[in-house]
Design an enzyme around this catalytic site. Structure first.
Site, PDB file in Angstrom:
ATOM      1  N   GLU A 243      49.307 -58.260 120.174  1.00 26.00           N
ATOM      2  CA  GLU A 243      49.665 -56.658 120.309  1.00 26.00           C
ATOM      3  C   GLU A 243      49.525 -56.133 118.878  1.00 26.00           C
ATOM      4  OE1 GLU A 243      53.195 -56.893 123.764  1.00 26.00           O
ATOM      5  OE2 GLU A 243      53.657 -56.602 121.823  1.00 26.00           O
ATOM      6  N   CYS A 278      53.502 -48.215 117.227  1.00 26.90           N
ATOM      7  CA  CYS A 278      52.075 -48.404 117.333  1.00 26.90           C
ATOM      8  C   CYS A 278      51.593 -47.523 118.251  1.00 26.90           C
ATOM      9  CB  CYS A 278      51.755 -50.053 117.566  1.00 26.90           C
ATOM     10  SG  CYS A 278      52.806 -50.271 119.112  1.00 26.90           S
TER      11      CYS A 278
END
Length: 485
Positions: A243, A278
């Protein structure tokens, strides 16, 4: 004591490691990193514990996880304060993270049953059974921006499935990792089921290279994730789930609706957590013309007045510092680089004390080849566009693909956008920095390779075992050609 290995707290024998507040330089935590030998000991402890843990009934594994959830709830204020001190995020924000740690556990339990439980059906006289089996020893690498919430989104599904875990927190947030490990200890997990190793690059390399792990769940930067991907090449026997971040676009239509609501949505998408999420918007596409001008004028005006302060300040700030002075300097350098390429600052970031900086908004329309980088902080790039098709084409011009958004009241524009945009998380008229734990989290390209969080994490913590079963062997009425009995 720094590390939790085989049910014991032990001191590290590697390099010295410290954690300081990014807003006052106060020493919060100190210890010594795990050496390669200690990482190996943690992996071996997890391997030994796996043989028993995987055989325990699911109800028993679930009980340990639920005990941890109750401990998190009982200690949520302490957890929130520790995260606030280590990361610099405002206390109101870290309280939300502390609540999410426990909240996601219910999702993980439901996911275990719905995605990796056991199913039985009859077909053509056979009993067809689908079971799931744990992978083995899972390495979990945690990030600094959500040091409690995100790693436990991997740890909990791994434990529920019957795996054992070696957890390495970010070297920026070792105290948070230690506090959470103490709660796992209090929850009564058997020795070796979960292990904690602290450290930076060398510790991470030792864990990732260990022959004793069966899978690795990583949340962090694209640079580190890509190194892991190359390192795991040629090892199909090991599961690697990455991720990573994104160079995320948000397109503002000329039909954006309410001005204030749109500005608020942009600010929540670009500058929450000081831009250290993010999914934060990095590129903002704004239409040419008076409506786009009005939007930018209001955006710059409101952003310039955002309250910036330490996590516990009153009144509460919207933004705290970045996680470190190095991170702050990286944003200031990125701003200077974009200015040198022809970018025009609409709101220039300024260094304050410690790791504090003010947010930046820079018009990069004139830059012919915009760098495809993730600037992990409060730096928003603005590109003016003529048509929606042009905006979407520019938005897709990235190796990343984590999140994207459209602000528009026009249904036809949304239909076009969602059909043509390339991203794993695509929102309409909502901030990009919010995501449901029930939904897949991740994106194509350089943003990652799987969706190993929350509800979908169960898929990567167990492998399916398909069986065709009968009480006795069968002799068919007609034998295969060439067989005589």
């Amino acid at each position: 004591m720094t590390h939790w290995i085989a049910g014991e707290w032990v001191a590290g024998t590697g390099e010295k490691l410290e954690s300081h507040t990014p807003y006052s330089h106060e020493l919060l935590w100190q210890g010594y990193s795990a050496s390669g030998e200690q990482v190996d000991a943690a992996v071996k402890a997890a391997r030994r514990a796996f043989l028993d843990w995987k055989k325990r009934p699911f109800a028993e594994r679930e009980q340990k996880v639920l005990a941890f959830a109750e401990l998190v709830k009982a200690n949520s204020e302490q957890i929130a304060q520790v995260i606030a001190k280590e990361t610099g995020k405002p206390l109101w924000e870290t309280r939300t993270e502390a609540a999410s740690i426990a909240g996601k556990i219910a999702i993980s339990i439901r996911a275990y049953h719905e995605r990796t439980g056991e199913t039985v059906r009859e077909a053509a006289g056979n009993q067809l059974v689908l079971r799931h089996r744990p992978l083995g020893v899972m390495a979990v690498f945690g990030p600094y921006n959500f040091p409690g919430h995100l790693p436990n989104g991997h740890i909990v599904p791994a434990l529920l499935a019957g795996n054992t875990v070696v957890f390495k927190p970010s070297e920026q947030t070792p105290w948070t990792g230690e506090v959470l490990m103490q709660l796992w200890q209090q929850a009564g997990l058997p020795a070796g089921v979960i292990n904690l190793v602290q450290g930076s690059k060398e510790t991470g390399i030792a864990l990732a290279q260990s022959r004793g792990i069966d899978g690795l769940l990583f949340t962090g930067s694209a640079n580190t994730g890509h190194l892991l991907h190359r390192q795991f090449a040629g090892q199909p026997d090991k599961m690697l789930a990455l991720e990573m971040g994104g160079n995320n676009p948000m397109v503002i239509s000329e039909h954006y609706g309410d001005l204030d609501a749109t500005v608020y949505t942009i600010i929540q998408s670009a500058f929450i957590s000081s831009g250290q999420r993010c999914t934060c918007v990095r590129r903002l596409y704004v239409p040419q013309g008076t409506k786009g001008d009005a939007l930018l004028d209001k955006l710059v005006s409101v952003t310039a007045k955002l309250r910036i302060d330490q996590p516990f300040a009153e009144p509460a700030p919207f933004m705290g510092p970045l996680v470190s002075e190095a991170a702050a300097q990286a944003i200031l350098k990125a701003q200077a680089d974009l200015q040198a390429l022809g970018g025009k600052s609409l709101l220039e970031a300024r260094a304050l004390h410690a790791a504090f900086i003010t947010p930046a908004i820079i018009d990069v329309t004139a830059i012919e080849r915009l760098p495809d980088d993730e600037y992990f902080g409060p730096l928003l790039q603005v590109v003016r566009y003529q048509t929606l098709a042009q905006a979407v084409e520019l938005a897709n011009d990235t190796r990343f693909g984590l999140s994207a958004g459209l602000v528009s009241t026009d249904d036809g524009e949304w239909d076009y956008f969602v059909e043509h945009i390339r991203a794993g998380i695509v929102n309409r008229n909502r901030q990009l920095t919010g995501a449901s734990g029930d939904a897949p989290f991740g994106g194509p390209g350089a943003s990652g390779n799987l969706r190993p969080s929350a509800f979908y994490a169960a898929d990567y913590c167990a492998y399916p075992m398909a069986s065709m079963e009968g009480d006795t062997t069968l002799l068919p009425a007609t034998l295969s050609p060439g067989v005589e009995l």
